[in-house]
Design a protein around this motif. Structure first.
Motif, PDB file in Angstrom:
ATOM      1  N   HIS A 132       6.997  37.654  47.095  1.00 48.86           N
ATOM      2  CA  HIS A 132       6.803  38.493  48.275  1.00 48.86           C
ATOM      3  C   HIS A 132       5.364  38.385  48.772  1.00 48.86           C
ATOM      4  O   HIS A 132       5.125  38.232  49.968  1.00 48.86           O
ATOM      5  N   PHE A 174       7.981  40.152  43.097  1.00 51.10           N
ATOM      6  CA  PHE A 174       6.778  40.594  43.810  1.00 51.10           C
ATOM      7  C   PHE A 174       5.799  39.449  44.095  1.00 51.10           C
ATOM      8  O   PHE A 174       5.272  39.363  45.206  1.00 51.10           O
ATOM      9  N   SER A 228      16.581  41.465  51.202  1.00 44.11           N
ATOM     10  CA  SER A 228      15.561  41.639  50.167  1.00 44.11           C
ATOM     11  C   SER A 228      16.079  41.257  48.788  1.00 44.11           C
ATOM     12  O   SER A 228      15.337  40.709  47.976  1.00 44.11           O
ATOM     13  N   ILE A 240      13.997  37.684  48.632  1.00 43.37           N
ATOM     14  CA  ILE A 240      12.752  38.117  47.998  1.00 43.37           C
ATOM     15  C   ILE A 240      13.071  38.424  46.548  1.00 43.37           C
ATOM     16  O   ILE A 240      13.467  39.529  46.199  1.00 43.37           O
TER      17      ILE A 240
END
Length: 184
Positions: A177, A174, A167, A171
């Motif tokens: 994501h 946001f 993550s 990622i």
């Protein structure tokens, strides 16, 4: 959620005209827009619950509880979307990152009960914590079952570090994501 819905209703922010016109261009645009989302969210979560079905005693109870859970969660999501659209409108709801929080910001009951952003954040945080815990344990259970690992503590440690590393590395934010989840 019931108290949030009640406070929104009491603060007179609900405008049911925002829900019209319903199916103005027919059913096909709804299906075209909903196709990937209906498969992935919220019913994609049913895949993770397959990992928990082995812990039930009765198949009849399993069927009843599963259908009840899907029905109740579908009803809650429908009510939430109706409230979100009727309060902030379709355009703002579709462009907002967290539309539920935007709705909570508009609660104003007699200029006394306002600024309930913290309540919304707590609800989102608790819900996210439980969701991620269930997903994580389902993944641990799947890996432990697949590789026949008796002591799952090592799976928990390795998977926890893997999720943290993945993550933080892949990622980055946001919007990425959301893009990854919806498009890829």
């Amino acid at each position: 959620l019931i108290s949030i819905f009640t406070m929104i209703f009491i603060s007179r922010q609900v405008n049911l005209k925002e829900l019209t016109p319903i199916l103005a261009k027919g059913v096909s645009p709804v299906f075209n827009a909903a196709y990937p989302m209906v498969v992935n969210f919220p019913f994609g979560e049913m895949v993770i619950f397959l990992m928990y079905w082995c812990y039930t005693d009765s198949k009849q109870k399993l069927r009843k509880i599963s259908f009840s859970a899907v029905g109740i969660s579908g009803l809650i999501l429908t009510l939430s979307l109706i409230f979100i659209i009727s309060v902030i409108g379709v355009d703002y709801a579709s462009s907002s990152t967290i539309p539920f929080l935007e709705v909570i910001k508009l609660i104003n009951i007699g200029n006394i009960l306002t600024n309930l952003d913290a309540v919304g954040i707590v609800i989102i945080f608790i819900g996210g914590f439980y969701k991620m815990s269930i997903f994580f344990y389902g993944g641990v259970s799947a890996i432990s079952t697949l590789f026949k690992i008796k002591n799952s503590i090592w799976v928990i440690i390795v998977m926890g570090m893997g999720v943290l590393l993945f993550s933080n590395t892949f990622i980055t934010n946001f919007p990425f994501h959301i893009w990854l989840g919806k498009k890829v």
